[in-house]
Design an enzyme around this catalytic site. Structure first.
Site, PDB file in Angstrom:
ATOM      1  CG  HIS B 109      22.449 101.629  39.209  1.00 30.85           C
ATOM      2  ND1 HIS B 109      21.884 100.769  38.293  1.00 30.85           N
ATOM      3  CD2 HIS B 109      23.647 101.098  39.545  1.00 30.85           C
ATOM      4  CE1 HIS B 109      22.727  99.748  38.076  1.00 30.85           C
ATOM      5  NE2 HIS B 109      23.798  99.929  38.825  1.00 30.85           N
ATOM      6  CG  ASP B 148      28.162  98.945  35.258  1.00 29.27           C
ATOM      7  OD1 ASP B 148      28.980  99.693  35.819  1.00 29.27           O
ATOM      8  OD2 ASP B 148      27.519  98.056  35.863  1.00 29.27           O
ATOM      9  CG  HIS B 150      25.501  96.144  38.195  1.00 28.89           C
ATOM     10  ND1 HIS B 150      26.807  96.508  38.402  1.00 28.89           N
ATOM     11  CD2 HIS B 150      25.246  95.140  39.058  1.00 28.89           C
ATOM     12  CE1 HIS B 150      27.319  95.755  39.365  1.00 28.89           C
ATOM     13  NE2 HIS B 150      26.394  94.908  39.779  1.00 28.89           N
ATOM     14  CG  ASP B 237      30.575  96.462  36.930  1.00 25.83           C
ATOM     15  OD1 ASP B 237      30.477  96.679  35.714  1.00 25.83           O
ATOM     16  OD2 ASP B 237      29.896  97.057  37.786  1.00 25.83           O
TER      17      ASP B 237
END
Lengths: 555, 438
Positions: B109, B148, B150, B237
């Site tokens: 991120h 991931d 996200h 995740d």
């Protein structure tokens, strides 16, 4: 008086230590296949002028376990594993195991049950096996399934010995524990026969002192304890040598010790007055185990190493083609170079000079110096190798990466037959001081004589689950208090270590924490407990330091 | 003999964002236990490496820290980025076939401009590794597959204008999860159109949906792009037990993906089901990357994994078809986008740093050069608690910049400094490999 015996590949040595001196010693050729014979001879020779009643302890470093494995004089073992999900272990262990149901997870919680009928069926399937080994994943976090399976197996087979993996070590690594358990069960009958013979031989000589066996990590264990853990008595020779160095010339500053023998040089590193231990257990026959050992590296250079020219380049070792030419050998050796350089004096110098001359130059002293320099260079490279390996070992904390202090040796200690010829040259190349302790030729027996007993326990407490485990003791129990701290964990470990020591009949006066960890268990943004682990051991060391030898001929 | 897998395992047992934050000391504890207990570090096919510390030069090749990167990061970030570089070096030096940097803290991120920490990330460890490889090993075309849950918005930002980096991210749809971006329409700026590929998946996507996307879209696209190297941003995740997301992938699903993807280097990103998922997912990925059977790696609570709904299956199939069509027409679309934009392409965004409580406002302009991928400028302002308003102007000169873009980039930052509207001025020259604070 302490009696120390070292059964080596070529010679069996016995020494008697008393009042900080070696008062007697004997060197007997090792009688392969009949080890008791040379052990008895060495004892008799070393005690010939002494009163056996004064012997207070007998300690033995022996190749019996190593040889049993090399010569495949091992028992047929029934190996039963409880692997649960994960890596397929079937093809990774020394023989095809019987896989049974059951699983304990990483926090020691039983996730799947073991089944009595499966264990009994395994017992039937393995009924022609002499001993058994049982090993379960995460059994070090909860030994109950292993212990239950062992009990069922015992009932079914009536076997005289079942090794339980978690009782060998409380450390993680199912694969290593399984291999250790297998080898322990494999050498069990052979070691039992050997230890019974040793006991009988001592009894016959009216020696009633307690008997200890050296382990690969340089600690000793009482013979009775060793009968359950015989695999710990593997590869003890180098450990005996290192503990001999500790008692004769313990380096207090960062140091390297070299045991330079006929064909190899064994290298150990020292810090804070103790040798460094290997991070991982040793490998047996290529199978990694959990058996703790010292951090050692062996390089194929020794006094008998064959010296020759290959395309104009000097090549030393690793082969031995016979004794030094000075002693009637056919090819030049490193020892011949020592003789010509005037570093040692044995055999016929004239023959050693011929050996040097056979390497192409009439300037024999120059050739000898060249050989010694080359040999020293190879040893220095190996020392740099073991230091680099130590330095490259992974660590799991930021602090340990950022503040990693390099290992910089400041002293070289040399023992073994060829130490006096090579150690000065190695020290010079490294730019450090050196020491050659007197008596280096029987250093292994001395090390065995004085090595202290060691023992350890691994406690793991999980306050979120409200329980703790001490694998080596086969214990999983509830925590008695709700606020359990790291110092409580240490105290509880101490309690179990004392109990274990008492049971083994050894003194537990000097304990140390080898490793400890503490983590908060957080679930849903709040702390619900702690996971603590504490590994406590009786500190390795020596019973006495040795100031010298009462007989002058030991140089 | 060359080992199959190099493993940099660095659980950072002494580092946390805060004591109960998901990024805390405990995160890889159970993974460590499982890896060590399984004996993975002793397998002949696997070699463990100790991470090195990344240098500030490695970080400054990618990021522009306001006021400087050293003020924003800890040693743990340098070890984590260094661990990714160590893994890559082991592959490039041909010591191992592939490598996995199982390290924390994560990085995907973190964008080019850094004011603080967002989505648990401060610096982008994959991007730092990629640019290190380009600088030191002559690597050119890189594909990054972000698995991931996200959206990998930081990695997307860093490579948004770079036609030589194919960034593919599948993730739980941004309308239902942090950071709220990663829609199909974000495809790269006109000179790099199509080299950013976002695949937003509906909550509840399971192994079946994931492997449809992989087999029918990601693998064929990688095959077309022909990268020199494939990187996997291996967040874990998407697992059915993850507390921060709503997907339904299993350890087997992840392991089979690693097996098919055959990434040269994988780098751990997120994954916060630290007890029920990470130990099993990591063992599965490690075994798959090492070429060892992972068939028996199954979570003890696998019965809790929900099955994928029919609607989800259909939705995914429709989206895959849509992307296949876009990918086929990407050159035409890029040409049109350039025509529409003219000489420069602009974008304005606000970016939120959830961990630091900072709102950033950013303006970007990239020159649509016909000789190179074009220089670009970034204007940023952010109100940082305790430090006041931080403003900066930066010009970035890409590695393959033409002489005209190179000169124009330098002029742009010099002109901005003369005007004096910002607090800090930076020139990031990727050709000469330096970051200058003017």
């Amino acid at each position: 008086m302490l009696l120390g015996i070292d059964v080596g590949g070529t010679f069996t040595d016995a020494v008697v230590v008393d009042g900080g001196r070696v008062i007697s010693h004997a060197k007997i050729p090792t009688t392969h296949g009949r080890l008791l014979e040379c052990i008895a001879q060495a004892i008799d020779r070393s005690l010939s002028e002494l009163d056996v009643k004064d012997i207070t302890r007998v300690a033995l470093s022996t190749t019996i376990v190593t040889n049993a494995i090399v010569e495949k004089k091992i028992a047929k073992v029934g190996l039963v594993v409880i692997p649960g999900p994960g890596v397929e272990i079937e093809n990774l262990v020394p023989l095809p195991p019987v896989v049974v149901s059951g699983y304990t997870d990483h926090r020691g919680r039983e996730v799947a049950e073991i089944l009595e009928r499966e264990i009994l069926a395994a017992g039937k399937q393995l009924r022609d096996c002499e001993t058994f080994a049982i090993s379960g994943k995460f059994a070090n976090r909860n030994p109950q399934q292993e212990l239950q399976a062992a009990a069922w197996l015992k009932r079914e087979t009536g076997s005289q010995h079942i090794t339980v993996g978690s009782q060998l070590t409380g450390a993680l690594n199912f694969w290593r524990r399984t291999n250790s358990a297998y080898y322990n069960a494999a050498v069990w009958p052979c070691f039992r026969d050997f230890s019974q013979a040793v006991e009988a031989a001592l009894k016959q000589r009216n020696i009633h002192a307690p008997v200890y066996i050296l382990k690969a990590d340089g600690g000793t264990m009482p013979l009775a304890a060793a009968q359950n853990l015989p695999v710990e008595a593997i590869f003890t020779g180098p450990a005996a040598s290192v503990f001999g160095v500790m008692t004769m010339a313990c380096p207090k500053i960062p140091a390297v010790s070299l045991d330079i023998g006929g064909t190899t040089t064994d290298i150990a590193l020292w810090q804070n007055g103790l040798p460094l231990f290997a991070k991982q257990g040793i490998a047996i026959d290529g199978y990694p185990t959990s058996i703790r050992a010292l951090r050692l590296r062996s390089v194929g250079i020794g006094g008998d190493s064959h010296v020759r020219l290959v395309n104009g380049e000097l090549k030393i070792g690793p082969e031995r083609e016979g004794p030094a030419m000075a002693l009637g050998g056919k090819v030049p050796t490193v020892s011949d170079a020592f003789i010509v350089a005037g570093l040692v004096d044995f055999g016929e110098r004239r023959l050693a000079e011929q050996g040097m001359a056979s390497l192409g130059s009439s300037k024999v002293e120059e050739t000898a110096a060249w050989i010694i320099d080359q040999a020293a260079q190879q040893i220095v490279q190996a020392i740099e190798g073991i230091i680099a390996e130590w330095s490259a070992e992974p660590v799991y904390r930021v602090e340990d990466i950022v503040h990693h202090a390099p290992f910089t040796p400041q002293l070289l200690v040399g023992v073994g037959g060829a130490a006096s010829g090579l150690v000065p040259a190695v020290a010079k190349r490294m730019g450090v001081a050196y020491e050659l302790p007197v008596g280096g030729a029987v250093v292994n027996a001395v090390g065995a004589a004085v090595a202290r007993p060691t023992l350890e326990v691994s406690l793991r407490a999980d306050t979120a689950a409200g329980d703790y485990t001490v694998a080596e003791c086969g214990v999983k129990a509830a925590l008695s208090k709700s606020r359990f701290t790291m110092s409580d964990a240490q105290e509880l470990s101490r309690h179990y270590l004392l109990g274990r020591a008492e049971q083994a009949g050894i003194a537990a006066d000097d304990m140390e924490v080898v490793q400890q960890e503490e983590f908060n268990v957080v679930r849903g943004f709040s702390t619900v407990g702690k996971i603590m682990s504490c590994q406590l051991q009786i500190k390795p060391g020596v019973l006495t330091t040795i100031a010298g030898f009462s007989k002058e001929e030991w140089q | 003999m060359k080992k199959q897998l190099g493993l940099v395992f660095f659980p950072a047992f002494d580092w946390a964002i805060s004591s109960t934050h998901p990024e805390r000391q405990e995160r890889l504890l159970y993974t460590r236990d499982q890896i060590v207990e399984e004996g993975l570090l002793d397998l002949p096919a696997i070699k463990e490496y100790k991470p090195r510390l990344a240098e500030y030069a490695d970080v400054n090749r990618v990021h522009i820290g306001i006021p400087d990167i050293a003020a924003l990061i800890t040693d743990a970030h340098l070890v984590s980025a260094g661990g990714a570089i160590t893994a890559a070096q082991a592959v490039m030096n041909k010591e191992v076939e592939r490598a996995f940097a199982l390290v924390r803290p994560p990085g995907h991120h973190a964008m080019r401009m850094v004011h603080g920490t967002r989505g648990f990330c401060t610096i982008n460890i994959e991007a730092i590794m990629v640019e290190h490889l380009r600088q030191h090993y002559g690597i050119n075309k890189v594909a990054i597959v972000d698995t991931d849950v996200h959206h990998g918005d930081g990695t997307q930002d860093i490579f948004y204008h770079d036609p030589n980096t194919l960034f593919i991210s599948f993730h739980q749809d941004g309308r239902t999860l942090y950071p709220g971006t990663g829609f199909i329409e974000e495809m790269g700026s006109p000179n790099a159109l199509g080299t950013t590929m976002n695949i937003p998946l509906p909550p509840g996507t399971g192994d079946q949906g994931l492997h449809t996307v992989l087999d029918e879209l990601i693998l064929p696209v990688l095959n077309d792009f022909k990268p020199d190297i494939i990187i996997n941003s291996a967040g874990q995740d998407n697992h059915y037990s993850d507390p921060l997301a709503n997907m339904a992938i299993t350890a087997q699903g992840y392991a089979r993906m690693a097996d098919k993807l055959k990434a040269d280097i994988a780098v751990l990103e997120g994954g916060y089901s630290i007890e029920d998922a990470l130990p099993y997912v990591n063992v599965g990925i490690i075994l798959a990357m090492a070429g060892i059977s992972y068939k028996k790696v199954v979570e003890p609570d696998i019965h809790k994994c929900p099955s994928q709904s029919k609607a989800t299956t259909e939705y995914i199939q429709t989206m895959v078809t849509k992307w296949q069509d876009i990918w086929r027409r990407r050159d035409v679309l890029a040409k049109q986008a350039k025509l529409d934009a003219g000489d420069f392409w602009h974008r304005k965004r606000s970016i939120y740093y959830d961990d630091s409580g900072i709102s950033e406002y950013q303006k970007e302009s990239i020159r649509l050069c016909s000789h190179c991928s074009g220089y670009y400028t970034v204007e940023t302002e952010a109100d940082r608690p305790g430090a006041g308003l931080q403003t900066a102007f930066a010009a970035v000169i890409p590695r393959a910049a033409c002489p005209s873009c190179k000169a124009a980039g330098k002029d742009a930052v010099a002109a901005a400094k003369r005007q004096g509207h910002h607090k800090y001025y930076f020139l990031q020259d990727k050709q000469q490999d330096y970051l200058e604070k003017l």
